[in-house]
Design a protein around this motif. Structure first.
Motif, PDB file in Angstrom:
ATOM      1  N   THR A 131     -31.858  56.531 -26.253  1.00  0.00           N
ATOM      2  CA  THR A 131     -31.293  57.642 -27.034  1.00  0.00           C
ATOM      3  C   THR A 131     -32.335  58.740 -27.158  1.00  0.00           C
ATOM      4  N   HIS A 132     -31.860  59.971 -27.247  1.00  0.00           N
ATOM      5  CA  HIS A 132     -32.729  61.135 -27.396  1.00  0.00           C
ATOM      6  C   HIS A 132     -32.659  61.635 -28.839  1.00  0.00           C
ATOM      7  N   VAL A 133     -33.805  61.841 -29.410  1.00  0.00           N
ATOM      8  CA  VAL A 133     -33.897  62.348 -30.788  1.00  0.00           C
ATOM      9  C   VAL A 133     -34.409  63.784 -30.717  1.00  0.00           C
ATOM     10  N   ARG A 134     -33.602  64.712 -31.146  1.00  0.00           N
ATOM     11  CA  ARG A 134     -33.954  66.135 -31.133  1.00  0.00           C
ATOM     12  C   ARG A 134     -34.409  66.550 -32.533  1.00  0.00           C
ATOM     13  N   ILE A 135     -35.603  67.047 -32.606  1.00  0.00           N
ATOM     14  CA  ILE A 135     -36.171  67.442 -33.907  1.00  0.00           C
ATOM     15  C   ILE A 135     -36.059  68.959 -34.036  1.00  0.00           C
ATOM     16  N   ARG A 136     -35.312  69.403 -35.020  1.00  0.00           N
ATOM     17  CA  ARG A 136     -35.145  70.835 -35.273  1.00  0.00           C
ATOM     18  C   ARG A 136     -35.758  71.192 -36.623  1.00  0.00           C
ATOM     19  N   GLU A 137     -35.891  72.492 -36.821  1.00  0.00           N
ATOM     20  CA  GLU A 137     -36.347  72.930 -38.142  1.00  0.00           C
ATOM     21  C   GLU A 137     -35.300  72.535 -39.180  1.00  0.00           C
ATOM     22  N   SER A 138     -35.772  72.319 -40.386  1.00  0.00           N
ATOM     23  CA  SER A 138     -34.876  71.935 -41.461  1.00  0.00           C
ATOM     24  C   SER A 138     -34.007  73.128 -41.857  1.00  0.00           C
ATOM     25  N   GLN A 139     -32.694  72.953 -41.721  1.00  0.00           N
ATOM     26  CA  GLN A 139     -31.793  74.035 -42.129  1.00  0.00           C
ATOM     27  C   GLN A 139     -31.889  74.293 -43.635  1.00  0.00           C
ATOM     28  N   GLU A 140     -32.093  73.215 -44.356  1.00  0.00           N
ATOM     29  CA  GLU A 140     -32.284  73.403 -45.803  1.00  0.00           C
ATOM     30  C   GLU A 140     -33.584  74.151 -46.072  1.00  0.00           C
ATOM     31  N   PHE A 141     -34.631  73.744 -45.333  1.00  0.00           N
ATOM     32  CA  PHE A 141     -35.908  74.440 -45.513  1.00  0.00           C
ATOM     33  C   PHE A 141     -35.791  75.901 -45.078  1.00  0.00           C
ATOM     34  N   LYS A 142     -35.080  76.113 -43.969  1.00  0.00           N
ATOM     35  CA  LYS A 142     -34.901  77.486 -43.484  1.00  0.00           C
ATOM     36  C   LYS A 142     -34.133  78.321 -44.500  1.00  0.00           C
ATOM     37  N   ALA A 143     -33.062  77.745 -45.039  1.00  0.00           N
ATOM     38  CA  ALA A 143     -32.292  78.470 -46.049  1.00  0.00           C
ATOM     39  C   ALA A 143     -33.107  78.678 -47.316  1.00  0.00           C
ATOM     40  N   THR A 144     -33.911  77.665 -47.664  1.00  0.00           N
ATOM     41  CA  THR A 144     -34.762  77.798 -48.853  1.00  0.00           C
ATOM     42  C   THR A 144     -35.772  78.910 -48.668  1.00  0.00           C
ATOM     43  N   VAL A 145     -36.381  78.961 -47.483  1.00  0.00           N
ATOM     44  CA  VAL A 145     -37.361  80.020 -47.215  1.00  0.00           C
ATOM     45  C   VAL A 145     -36.703  81.388 -47.313  1.00  0.00           C
ATOM     46  N   ASP A 146     -35.538  81.537 -46.672  1.00  0.00           N
ATOM     47  CA  ASP A 146     -34.862  82.833 -46.688  1.00  0.00           C
ATOM     48  C   ASP A 146     -34.528  83.264 -48.112  1.00  0.00           C
ATOM     49  N   LYS A 147     -34.012  82.337 -48.901  1.00  0.00           N
ATOM     50  CA  LYS A 147     -33.614  82.691 -50.259  1.00  0.00           C
ATOM     51  C   LYS A 147     -34.824  82.953 -51.154  1.00  0.00           C
ATOM     52  N   LEU A 148     -35.881  82.159 -50.999  1.00  0.00           N
ATOM     53  CA  LEU A 148     -37.066  82.361 -51.832  1.00  0.00           C
ATOM     54  C   LEU A 148     -37.805  83.634 -51.445  1.00  0.00           C
ATOM     55  N   VAL A 149     -37.852  83.922 -50.142  1.00  0.00           N
ATOM     56  CA  VAL A 149     -38.498  85.171 -49.719  1.00  0.00           C
ATOM     57  C   VAL A 149     -37.744  86.366 -50.285  1.00  0.00           C
ATOM     58  N   ALA A 150     -36.414  86.271 -50.275  1.00  0.00           N
ATOM     59  CA  ALA A 150     -35.624  87.374 -50.843  1.00  0.00           C
ATOM     60  C   ALA A 150     -35.840  87.514 -52.336  1.00  0.00           C
ATOM     61  N   LYS A 151     -36.174  86.391 -53.007  1.00  0.00           N
ATOM     62  CA  LYS A 151     -36.376  86.438 -54.444  1.00  0.00           C
ATOM     63  C   LYS A 151     -37.828  86.687 -54.840  1.00  0.00           C
ATOM     64  N   ALA A 152     -38.738  86.696 -53.844  1.00  0.00           N
ATOM     65  CA  ALA A 152     -40.168  86.849 -54.150  1.00  0.00           C
ATOM     66  C   ALA A 152     -40.469  88.301 -54.490  1.00  0.00           C
ATOM     67  N   ASN A 153     -39.914  88.736 -55.607  1.00  0.00           N
ATOM     68  CA  ASN A 153     -40.054  90.120 -56.048  1.00  0.00           C
ATOM     69  C   ASN A 153     -40.853  90.124 -57.336  1.00  0.00           C
ATOM     70  N   VAL A 154     -42.045  90.699 -57.274  1.00  0.00           N
ATOM     71  CA  VAL A 154     -42.923  90.678 -58.445  1.00  0.00           C
ATOM     72  C   VAL A 154     -42.352  91.471 -59.596  1.00  0.00           C
ATOM     73  N   SER A 155     -41.441  92.408 -59.306  1.00  0.00           N
ATOM     74  CA  SER A 155     -40.872  93.211 -60.387  1.00  0.00           C
ATOM     75  C   SER A 155     -40.026  92.358 -61.320  1.00  0.00           C
ATOM     76  N   ALA A 156     -39.568  91.203 -60.814  1.00  0.00           N
ATOM     77  CA  ALA A 156     -38.730  90.355 -61.657  1.00  0.00           C
ATOM     78  C   ALA A 156     -39.490  89.807 -62.856  1.00  0.00           C
ATOM     79  N   VAL A 157     -40.808  89.662 -62.764  1.00  0.00           N
ATOM     80  CA  VAL A 157     -41.571  89.093 -63.873  1.00  0.00           C
ATOM     81  C   VAL A 157     -41.905  90.140 -64.907  1.00  0.00           C
ATOM     82  N   LEU A 158     -41.647  91.417 -64.638  1.00  0.00           N
ATOM     83  CA  LEU A 158     -41.987  92.466 -65.596  1.00  0.00           C
ATOM     84  C   LEU A 158     -40.914  92.627 -66.656  1.00  0.00           C
ATOM     85  N   GLY A 159     -39.689  92.327 -66.301  1.00  0.00           N
ATOM     86  CA  GLY A 159     -38.595  92.522 -67.241  1.00  0.00           C
ATOM     87  C   GLY A 159     -38.379  91.321 -68.140  1.00  0.00           C
TER      88      GLY A 159
END
Length: 951
Positions: free
Chosen positions: A688-716
């Motif tokens: 059997t062949h095992v294909r290792i891909r990037e974690s879709q959850e990790f990828k989605a987590t990175v995308d969402k956290l990068v979008a939220k990594a806004n320092v202005s959010a801590v000022l309010g």
């Protein structure tokens, strides 16, 4: 060179102290000389000089003491005689009622001691007011940050052409810095100028314009000088947006040249309506021009445009003197014609930085799990992110008033961001509580042995389980037949309120006849009202024959897994029999994946005990937290063999088979033939062949956290509760927290933190009543904060006037020397923090020049426009005596040219190469020059104000 640091740092303080002592001594000496005439001339002290300034605005300076010669050139009928005590009385000054603050009575027969005490009290009160206006100004800045952080959704194409959805800010950074951010940092000076016009019945005053000019001088000379020497040794800070800086620097100098022209050249002593309105209109012109320069519009698009590779390997647009390519990267983009979308580029760059930080933290904390690392990475991303002027201003004020720095809020924000993202990716059962009732099998597939007797089947109910539900079930034949291989069954499952599962049993019939594996089905049907059957509503039951050793194979020929899986389990199935103990060897083989980098090599043997139907091969997958990954490996199983009867394996099947194999074919019975057929063998899927891909959850987590990594959010703030909690909490202002140094133990508040906290507690609690920034996107906070700033500024204007009056100091001197410093101290600390932690010098230098231009165009332009229109509507002219303000403006213009030339020289000097920092000797010499310019400016303005220097 270290010996020069202390003297240079103390030059300004010593000079200020000496000037203050000299000015106060001279003023009080005049007071003492004429105090004997106070009672006779008190009635004349309240007479203002407004009528005289309208008739002859050139008569600004009166005699300073009795017996002094008359000012040359005075020809008016109302000239003051040298021996006239009224002249002395005007110089001594009696305080007039302010706009908000009550007057300290009495106002006649005041001794020098009383004046000193009053002056000292007013001085302390001014400091306290400056602290208060700094705190509310930071609430104002937080609302501006919330407004300018409003985002819109855009769709861009990634590197492979795939579409990506991201959020980008609506407000342009340059426009935000020159409009709302400049207004936030300069609100006290601007409002003071406007309020003074109203308080003086729309007549000109010295306090507002003097504060603006004095603040501009302090900002340009002292703040930049302090930032130059504040940069850590061996580091430099360069202006990134040079075009914007040049525009704002030109306009900041032009603003004061224009001010001098309308005061002294175009219409001396009179501000006409068109002059005031043009001054105000220069503000949007400055903003538009800076925006054009920043966006490379109009003529700027024809200028030389280069591209550079930044530290993360991204191709970005750069200015002619900003190309920082290394040799290898430069060769790869010689013919590059244009960069990708700036939005996509910025998002990709932030994403790469996130992966880099995560990898660094993984090496630093190998025992931490992924969720902890993701939270720490989010903290780093927020703290490392691009910060606005508002962030540094608020950070500086929080440190001064004992509220600590913003790292604690950054940690809280990172934790909440991660929790929110995980909740979106992993919805809990609670999210489905309001959904309709659903019934299904769990699991939907069962594998049982022929000799198991009976087994249990589980049916679950999800969604709304508050009602009574029913569902029917029945068995259906497949390759297995009811009555021969199993006992058929039909029935009804009842789910009382609150019950979420039911179970029932099915009986399997055992025989001694060799058979292939067989299966049958169980079906759910006829649910009660408001109940839905969902997949799997049919369960499959596989019956394995127990009369043979079995066939061994993988369940699938290909598996696709995520690199974040950790230990991956591959199932090896045993079918067509499960008799005896069988040993199956297995091993892994590299394909595009490499053992030791992508996974750990595995080799061993699987032992299937009697009636075991499956075993698991465990392969450790090494997670590299790659955003994009696609590698594979192979897993093999070898020939199965029966285990010998020994101390480890007690099975007689192998001995029986070996005994039969010794017989001749003609002597074999039917049972012997069946026994030989029962030997274990491999099926079709032995690899059997095992294909290792990037974690879709990790990828989605990175995308969402990068979008939220806004320092202005801590000022309010999100609630009044949060605001009052912050107001009553003492937090240490520890630099290591800001730097994100995890090795440093958490500091506890010190004595200074508690003292500053309790001194400022009144302001903190009072301003906690201001609406949070989350209400209406910060607009409510914006309106309320600017109103409160206006009220406090009005009190500052009265207190500053009373302070100067008590010590007999002119308003122009009070504005330049005291009020300008009080309003600029928070900006000083904010610039120091920005100089140390920012990668560029824009928040230190660029905002100084922009703020100086905005102060004149908006502060003086708005105030004088109101006054000029008011006087025109009453058939009069708005008279502004050039006096000290005109002289100060002219002096500042000359010194500002020297300062800007020095800054540009440092940038283009190869041995320095930056506006801030650089070699120790050069940065201290440059800072000393700027400090001297400011001290010289203050001293000359004071000497001119008291007619010691006449122009």
């Amino acid at each position: 060179m270290q010996l020069l640091q202390k003297p240079i740092k103390s030059i300004a303080a010593c000079a200020l102290f000496l000037v203050f002592i000299y000015t106060t001594a001279q003023s009080l000496a005049q007071t003492k000389d004429v105090s004997r005439d106070y009672s006779q001339s008190y009635s004349r002290l309240n007479v203002t000089n407004i009528s005289q300034s309208r008739n002859s605005h050139s008569r600004r300076h009166l005699l300073q003491a009795a017996g002094e010669e008359q000012v040359e050139g005075e020809t008016d009928d109302e000239d003051v005689k040298p021996d006239d005590p009224g002249a002395d009385m005007e110089e001594v000054r009696t305080c007039s009622e302010g706009l908000v603050l009550p007057l300290w009575m009495p106002q006649k027969n005041i001794s020098i001691g009383d004046r000193l005490i009053r002056g000292f009290v007013y001085f302390l009160f001014l400091i306290y007011l400056f602290v208060g206006v700094s705190i509310i100004a930071d609430r104002f800045m937080a609302s501006i940050e919330a407004i300018t952080s409003i985002e819109r959704t855009v769709v861009v194409r990634g590197q492979n052409g795939e579409k990506q959805t991201m959020h980008v800010r609506i407000w342009n950074e340059t426009v935000a810095n020159l409009t709302l951010m400049a207004l936030g940092s300069s609100a006290p000076e601007i409002l003071l100028s406007v309020i003074e016009i109203y308080a003086k019945d729309f007549e000109s005053g010295d306090l507002g314009p003097g504060t603006i000019v004095g603040s501009a001088a302090y900002n340009l000379f002292m703040i930049i000088a302090v930032c130059m020497i504040w940069i850590p040794a061996g580091e430099v800070r360069r202006i990134r947006h040079l075009r914007v800086f040049i525009v704002t620097a030109v306009f900041s100098i032009f603003a004061y040249v224009w001010l001098w022209l309308i005061l002294s050249v175009i219409s001396p002593g009179i501000i006409e309506v068109w002059e005031a309105i043009v001054t105000l209109l220069f503000f949007p012109v400055t903003v538009i021009w800076a925006y054009i320069a920043e966006r490379r519009l109009l003529v700027y698009k024809y200028m030389d445009k280069n591209y550079r590779v930044n530290k993360r390997g991204t191709v970005v647009a750069g200015e002619h003197d900003q190309v920082e390519m290394d040799a290898e990267k430069a060769r790869t983009i010689v013919n590059f014609q244009g960069p990708r979308s700036s939005d996509a580029e910025a998002f990709d760059e932030a994403r790469r930085e996130y992966i880099t930080v995560l990898s660094e933290l993984r090496q630093k904390y190998p025992e931490a799990d992924l969720e902890q690392l993701e939270m720490m990475t989010q903290e780093q991303m927020i703290s490392r992110g691009s910060k606005s002027r508002a962030f540094y201003r608020i950070q500086a004020t929080r440190k001064m008033v004992g509220s600590g720095n913003l790292m604690r809020k950054i940690q809280e924000r990172a934790h909440s961001d991660l929790t929110e993202v995980k909740a979106q990716l992993h919805p809990t059962d609670d999210d489905y509580d309001d959904q309709p009732t659903r019934i299904y099998f769990e699991p939907g597939h069962y594998t049982v042995m022929e000799n198991c007797g009976e087994f249990e089947v589980r049916v679950v109910r999800r969604g709304d389980i508050s009602n009574y539900s029913t569902v029917e079930f029945e068995t259906q034949d497949g390759t297995a037949s009811a009555g021969t291989d199993y006992v058929g069954k039909r029935g009804v499952l009842n789910f009382p309120p609150g019950v979420d599962e039911q179970r029932f049993k099915i009986e399997v019939i055992d025989d001694d006849i060799f058979e292939e594996d067989e299966c049958f089905y169980i079906r759910l049907f006829n649910p009660s009202e408001s109940v839905f059957l969902t997949v799997p509503q049919i369960a499959t039951i596989m019956i394995l024959d127990d009369d043979h050793a079995g066939i061994f194979a993988f369940t699938e020929s290909n598996f696709e897994i995520s690199e974040s899986v950790g230990l991956y389990e591959i199932h090896v199935m045993r079918y067509s029999g499960a008799r005896g103990t069988v040993i199956v060897p297995y091993w892994t083989e590299d394909d595009t994946a490499v053992a030791g980098r992508d996974y750990e090599m595995a080799r061993g043997e699987l032992v299937f005990e009697n009636n075991d139907t499956q075993q698991i091969i465990t392969i450790p997958i090494l997670e590299q937290s790659s955003y994009e990954k696609d590698v594979s490996l192979k897993v093999h199983i070898g020939e199965p063999r029966l285990a010998p009867d020994s101390a480890h394996y007690h099975d007689e099947l192998l001995a029986q088979i070996q005994e039969v194999e010794q017989k001749s074919p003609k002597d074999l019975t039917e049972l012997d033939r069946i026994l030989l057929l029962s030997k274990p063998r491999n099926g079709e899927l032995t690899t059997t062949h095992v294909r290792i891909r990037e974690s879709q959850e990790f990828k989605a987590t990175v995308d969402k956290l990068v979008a939220k990594a806004n320092v202005s959010a801590v000022l309010g703030t999100s609630s009044w509760r949060e605001q009052f909690k912050d107001a009553l909490t003492v937090v240490p202002a520890d630099e290591s927290e800001f730097d994100g140094d995890d090795d440093v133990e958490e500091e506890v508040p010190g004595c200074f933190n508690y003292i500053s906290h309790f001194i400022c507690l009144f302001w903190k609690v009072l301003f906690a009543f201001v609406p949070p920034t989350d209400i209406c996107g910060g607009y409510v906070t914006f309106v309320v904060s600017i109103f409160v700033i206006g009220v406090i500024t009005a009190v500052i204007g009265d207190a500053a006037s009373y302070f100067g009056c008590a010590l007999n100091i002119k308003d122009s001197v009070t504005a330049i020397l005291f009020v300008a410093l009080g309003t600029s101290i928070p900006d000083t600390f904010a610039s120091m923090i920005a100089a140390k932690h920012d990668e560029g010098a824009d928040n230190c230098i660029g905002n100084v020049t922009g703020s100086n231009a905005v102060n004149v165009f908006l502060g003086i332009g708005l105030a004088w426009s109101i006054a000029a229109i008011y006087h025109m509507s009453h058939g009069m002219t708005f008279n502004v005596e050039p006096g000290t303000i005109g002289f100060a403006v002219g002096l500042f213009c000359g010194e500002a040219l020297i300062a800007v030339a020095l800054i540009m020289f440092r940038r283009w000097k190869k041995s320095i190469g930056a506006e801030l920092g650089g070699p120790t000797f050069s940065k201290y010499v440059s800072a000393a020059i700027l400090m001297f310019l400011w001290v010289f400016y203050v001293v000359i303005c004071i000497l001119e104000a008291y007619d010691i220097i006449r122009v």
